[in-house]
Design a protein around this motif. Structure first.
Motif, PDB file in Angstrom:
ATOM      1  N   ASN A 122       0.817  -1.208   0.000  1.00 55.20           N
ATOM      2  CA  ASN A 122       0.000   0.000   0.000  1.00 55.20           C
ATOM      3  C   ASN A 122       0.858   1.269   0.000  1.00 55.20           C
ATOM      4  O   ASN A 122       0.447   2.321   0.490  1.00 55.20           O
ATOM      5  N   LEU A 123       2.071   1.177  -0.540  1.00 53.69           N
ATOM      6  CA  LEU A 123       2.941   2.343  -0.615  1.00 53.69           C
ATOM      7  C   LEU A 123       2.659   3.142  -1.879  1.00 53.69           C
ATOM      8  O   LEU A 123       2.361   2.574  -2.921  1.00 53.69           O
ATOM      9  N   LYS A 124       2.770   4.454  -1.758  1.00 53.77           N
ATOM     10  CA  LYS A 124       2.535   5.329  -2.893  1.00 53.77           C
ATOM     11  C   LYS A 124       3.748   5.315  -3.810  1.00 53.77           C
ATOM     12  O   LYS A 124       4.892   5.344  -3.357  1.00 53.77           O
ATOM     13  N   HIS A 125       3.514   5.253  -5.101  1.00 55.04           N
ATOM     14  CA  HIS A 125       4.615   5.248  -6.072  1.00 55.04           C
ATOM     15  C   HIS A 125       5.335   6.593  -6.050  1.00 55.04           C
ATOM     16  O   HIS A 125       4.727   7.657  -6.016  1.00 55.04           O
ATOM     17  N   LYS A 126       6.668   6.530  -6.010  1.00 54.02           N
ATOM     18  CA  LYS A 126       7.470   7.753  -5.994  1.00 54.02           C
ATOM     19  C   LYS A 126       8.264   7.843  -7.292  1.00 54.02           C
ATOM     20  O   LYS A 126       8.616   6.824  -7.880  1.00 54.02           O
ATOM     21  N   LYS A 127       8.556   9.065  -7.670  1.00 53.09           N
ATOM     22  CA  LYS A 127       9.403   9.258  -8.837  1.00 53.09           C
ATOM     23  C   LYS A 127      10.807   8.757  -8.517  1.00 53.09           C
ATOM     24  O   LYS A 127      11.228   8.719  -7.372  1.00 53.09           O
ATOM     25  N   THR A 128      11.532   8.423  -9.594  1.00 51.79           N
ATOM     26  CA  THR A 128      12.850   7.800  -9.410  1.00 51.79           C
ATOM     27  C   THR A 128      13.782   8.662  -8.578  1.00 51.79           C
ATOM     28  O   THR A 128      14.408   8.186  -7.633  1.00 51.79           O
ATOM     29  N   GLN A 129      13.908   9.958  -8.906  1.00 54.55           N
ATOM     30  CA  GLN A 129      14.836  10.823  -8.181  1.00 54.55           C
ATOM     31  C   GLN A 129      14.434  10.966  -6.713  1.00 54.55           C
ATOM     32  O   GLN A 129      15.275  10.937  -5.813  1.00 54.55           O
ATOM     33  N   GLU A 130      13.125  11.116  -6.475  1.00 59.09           N
ATOM     34  CA  GLU A 130      12.637  11.223  -5.109  1.00 59.09           C
ATOM     35  C   GLU A 130      12.921   9.932  -4.333  1.00 59.09           C
ATOM     36  O   GLU A 130      13.349   9.963  -3.185  1.00 59.09           O
ATOM     37  N   TYR A 131      12.710   8.817  -5.009  1.00 55.75           N
ATOM     38  CA  TYR A 131      12.928   7.521  -4.369  1.00 55.75           C
ATOM     39  C   TYR A 131      14.411   7.304  -4.063  1.00 55.75           C
ATOM     40  O   TYR A 131      14.785   6.766  -3.025  1.00 55.75           O
ATOM     41  N   LYS A 132      15.284   7.751  -4.989  1.00 52.97           N
ATOM     42  CA  LYS A 132      16.717   7.582  -4.785  1.00 52.97           C
ATOM     43  C   LYS A 132      17.183   8.337  -3.544  1.00 52.97           C
ATOM     44  O   LYS A 132      17.946   7.821  -2.729  1.00 52.97           O
ATOM     45  N   LYS A 133      16.723   9.584  -3.414  1.00 52.24           N
ATOM     46  CA  LYS A 133      17.123  10.379  -2.262  1.00 52.24           C
ATOM     47  C   LYS A 133      16.651   9.735  -0.959  1.00 52.24           C
ATOM     48  O   LYS A 133      17.397   9.633   0.007  1.00 52.24           O
ATOM     49  N   GLU A 134      15.391   9.327  -0.964  1.00 51.72           N
ATOM     50  CA  GLU A 134      14.844   8.698   0.245  1.00 51.72           C
ATOM     51  C   GLU A 134      15.556   7.386   0.554  1.00 51.72           C
ATOM     52  O   GLU A 134      15.880   7.092   1.704  1.00 51.72           O
ATOM     53  N   SER A 135      15.801   6.601  -0.484  1.00 51.33           N
ATOM     54  CA  SER A 135      16.477   5.317  -0.288  1.00 51.33           C
ATOM     55  C   SER A 135      17.884   5.528   0.241  1.00 51.33           C
ATOM     56  O   SER A 135      18.352   4.770   1.096  1.00 51.33           O
ATOM     57  N   TYR A 136      18.562   6.560  -0.264  1.00 52.53           N
ATOM     58  CA  TYR A 136      19.926   6.818   0.194  1.00 52.53           C
ATOM     59  C   TYR A 136      19.940   7.143   1.684  1.00 52.53           C
ATOM     60  O   TYR A 136      20.782   6.643   2.444  1.00 52.53           O
ATOM     61  N   ARG A 137      18.987   7.952   2.126  1.00 55.29           N
ATOM     62  CA  ARG A 137      18.894   8.280   3.554  1.00 55.29           C
ATOM     63  C   ARG A 137      18.593   7.028   4.375  1.00 55.29           C
ATOM     64  O   ARG A 137      19.170   6.820   5.442  1.00 55.29           O
ATOM     65  N   GLU A 138      17.670   6.212   3.867  1.00 56.94           N
ATOM     66  CA  GLU A 138      17.300   5.005   4.606  1.00 56.94           C
ATOM     67  C   GLU A 138      18.448   4.007   4.667  1.00 56.94           C
ATOM     68  O   GLU A 138      18.620   3.293   5.653  1.00 56.94           O
ATOM     69  N   VAL A 139      19.235   3.949   3.597  1.00 54.73           N
ATOM     70  CA  VAL A 139      20.409   3.056   3.606  1.00 54.73           C
ATOM     71  C   VAL A 139      21.393   3.502   4.685  1.00 54.73           C
ATOM     72  O   VAL A 139      21.942   2.690   5.424  1.00 54.73           O
ATOM     73  N   LEU A 140      21.619   4.837   4.758  1.00 56.72           N
ATOM     74  CA  LEU A 140      22.533   5.356   5.781  1.00 56.72           C
ATOM     75  C   LEU A 140      22.005   5.041   7.183  1.00 56.72           C
ATOM     76  O   LEU A 140      22.768   4.660   8.081  1.00 56.72           O
ATOM     77  N   GLU A 141      20.688   5.209   7.370  1.00 49.38           N
ATOM     78  CA  GLU A 141      20.092   4.904   8.674  1.00 49.38           C
ATOM     79  C   GLU A 141      20.204   3.418   8.990  1.00 49.38           C
ATOM     80  O   GLU A 141      20.468   3.029  10.130  1.00 49.38           O
ATOM     81  N   ALA A 142      19.976   2.589   7.965  1.00 45.25           N
ATOM     82  CA  ALA A 142      20.084   1.138   8.165  1.00 45.25           C
ATOM     83  C   ALA A 142      21.517   0.744   8.512  1.00 45.25           C
ATOM     84  O   ALA A 142      21.751  -0.122   9.358  1.00 45.25           O
ATOM     85  N   GLU A 143      22.487   1.391   7.837  1.00 45.53           N
ATOM     86  CA  GLU A 143      23.898   1.109   8.135  1.00 45.53           C
ATOM     87  C   GLU A 143      24.230   1.501   9.568  1.00 45.53           C
ATOM     88  O   GLU A 143      24.938   0.779  10.280  1.00 45.53           O
ATOM     89  N   LYS A 144      23.697   2.662   9.998  1.00 46.06           N
ATOM     90  CA  LYS A 144      23.940   3.118  11.363  1.00 46.06           C
ATOM     91  C   LYS A 144      23.323   2.152  12.367  1.00 46.06           C
ATOM     92  O   LYS A 144      23.953   1.783  13.374  1.00 46.06           O
ATOM     93  N   ARG A 145      22.101   1.750  12.087  1.00 43.41           N
ATOM     94  CA  ARG A 145      21.411   0.824  12.989  1.00 43.41           C
ATOM     95  C   ARG A 145      22.134  -0.524  13.033  1.00 43.41           C
ATOM     96  O   ARG A 145      22.285  -1.145  14.090  1.00 43.41           O
ATOM     97  N   LEU A 146      22.591  -0.963  11.876  1.00 46.33           N
ATOM     98  CA  LEU A 146      23.308  -2.235  11.785  1.00 46.33           C
ATOM     99  C   LEU A 146      24.600  -2.182  12.597  1.00 46.33           C
ATOM    100  O   LEU A 146      24.945  -3.129  13.308  1.00 46.33           O
ATOM    101  N   GLN A 147      25.292  -1.059  12.507  1.00 46.90           N
ATOM    102  CA  GLN A 147      26.536  -0.891  13.263  1.00 46.90           C
ATOM    103  C   GLN A 147      26.264  -0.906  14.766  1.00 46.90           C
ATOM    104  O   GLN A 147      27.025  -1.498  15.541  1.00 46.90           O
ATOM    105  N   GLU A 148      25.166  -0.262  15.178  1.00 45.89           N
ATOM    106  CA  GLU A 148      24.805  -0.256  16.595  1.00 45.89           C
ATOM    107  C   GLU A 148      24.514  -1.665  17.088  1.00 45.89           C
ATOM    108  O   GLU A 148      24.937  -2.061  18.181  1.00 45.89           O
TER     109      GLU A 148
END
Length: 402
Positions: A189-215
């Motif tokens: 049920n997620l709303k479709h995002k444009k590629t550039q918008e999705y890339k930016k959001e995904s990049y932030r989430e990857v960084l957060e996931a990496e931080k969480r993984l390190q913790e």
């Protein structure tokens, strides 16, 4: 165990206003990029599966439209003139299959695109190998078989995109790639995002996931150290417990020998009492019979009343004498007990056994409690670690340049 990778396929409708920007990015014509994942030293590894050299996107698109579009009406300024597709998987997947198979993956994806949208409609297929995760930007013109420019008929809406994604996954599997279908937007049920918008959001989430993984990794490391310390402590306790056990076993063995000696003295006392009972009784009967016989000779006869009174007095004397000898016997046993310290032994035996049992129970409780804590905390951290790892892998699958 190798984690399953996803076959990723996305589409974005494009108007004429973004064509030039798209060209500069895909063909690496900019001097600088905001996306830090782009490694310019590897840009020479990028390639186009449709064109041998760089092309002018706008001219190529206009050429195809002018040749195959049957309508002579001018296109609206906001018309959808092309559709860009994104094909990829995750970084680990491409590292695992190697460079040659990576190229075959994108060639297969292009074949899928040709079969669905027509080879004659495809403009370019740029593969980027200079970013964290290899991926391909491929573009086609939404021209129908009867010459109409209609993204609606060619691509459709969300439901049609889901169908394309299902077909793409199966197509890649049929061509020997070990991938699976990701979760569709209909299920999430997620709303479709444009590629550039999705890339930016995904990049932030990857960084957060990496931080969480390190913790989580740091927490697990800390827990492992704590576990090792506890295990070392338990080993020391076990060694100490063995020493205490050996000490108490030797002492308890001596106590059991002394208890056995005490029981032997008591048993002998009981047996001696029985012998004395028999002796006193036999002596008493003999005395009574002798006395009564003498009395008979003097008085010729004995009344029943006199006989009963005589017997009672004699038995009273017998009980007195028997009690006197029993006290002497008990006194002798008490002296023996004190000499052997049997009474002290009994008390020491009980307190020693209680202390020994208490120490053992305490050690068992400590060990059980510590193992329970380690087991449950390890499981909690392990579950969190696996969850973060899955999220990290999923996000890195979409980790594309902004």
């Amino acid at each position: 165990m190798i984690k399953m990778s996803y076959a990723i396929f996305r589409m974005e409708k494009m108007k004429s206003t973004v064509i030039d920007k798209c060209q500069r990015h895909n063909q690496r014509e900019n001097k600088n990029y905001s996306n830090q994942d782009i490694d310019k030293t590897k840009s020479a590894m990028n390639y186009d599966l449709v064109n041998d050299d760089k092309i002018n996107y706008r001219l190529a698109i206009d050429s195809i439209i002018s040749k195959r579009r049957k309508s002579t009406k001018a296109l609206r300024k906001d018309a959808i003139i092309s559709v860009e597709c994104l094909f990829t998987s995750d970084k680990d997947f491409f590292e695992r299959i190697g460079v040659d198979e990576t190229r075959r993956y994108f060639e297969t994806a292009l074949d899928f695109m040709k079969s669905e949208f027509g080879e004659e409609n495809i403009v370019y297929a740029n593969v980027h190998m200079d970013e964290r995760t290899p991926h391909m930007h491929a573009n086609f013109i939404p021209l129908t078989s009867d010459g109409r420019l209609s993204a609606k008929d060619m691509v459709g809406g969300k439901k049609q995109l889901t169908i394309f994604q299902n077909k793409f996954c199966k197509y890649m599997q049929d061509n020997g790639f070990d991938v699976e279908r990701g979760i569709s937007a209909e299920q999430t049920n997620l709303k479709h995002k444009k590629t550039q918008e999705y890339k930016k959001e995904s990049y932030r989430e990857v960084l957060e996931a990496e931080k969480r993984l390190q913790e989580l990794q740091n927490n697990i490391k800390h827990l492992e150290e704590k576990k090792q310390n506890l295990e070392s402590f338990l080993e020391d306790q076990d060694d100490e417990k063995v020493k205490v056990l050996q000490k108490y076993e030797s002492e308890i063995e001596k106590l059991e020998e002394r208890d056995e000696l005490k029981n032997t003295v008591i048993t002998k006392n009981i047996a001696l009492r029985k012998v004395l009972d028999d002796v006193f009784y036999n002596v008493l009967v003999s005395l009574m019979e002798a006395d009564l016989e003498k009395y008979k000779k003097v008085n010729k006869s004995i009344s029943d009343k006199f006989k009963i009174e005589y017997e009672n007095k004699l038995f009273s004397f017998f009980e007195f004498g028997k009690e006197f000898f029993y006290n002497v016997l008990d006194g002798f046993c008490s002296v023996k007990f004190k000499e052997q310290k049997l009474f002290d032994v009994e008390i020491t035996s009980k307190s020693t056994k209680k202390k020994f049992i208490r120490d053992l129970e305490l050690n068992v409780f400590k060990k059980g409690g510590i193992e329970y804590i380690i087991k449950n905390e390890s499981k909690n951290f392990s579950d969190g670690y696996e969850e973060a790892q899955k999220e990290y892998t999923r996000r890195k699958s979409y980790d594309l340049e902004r």
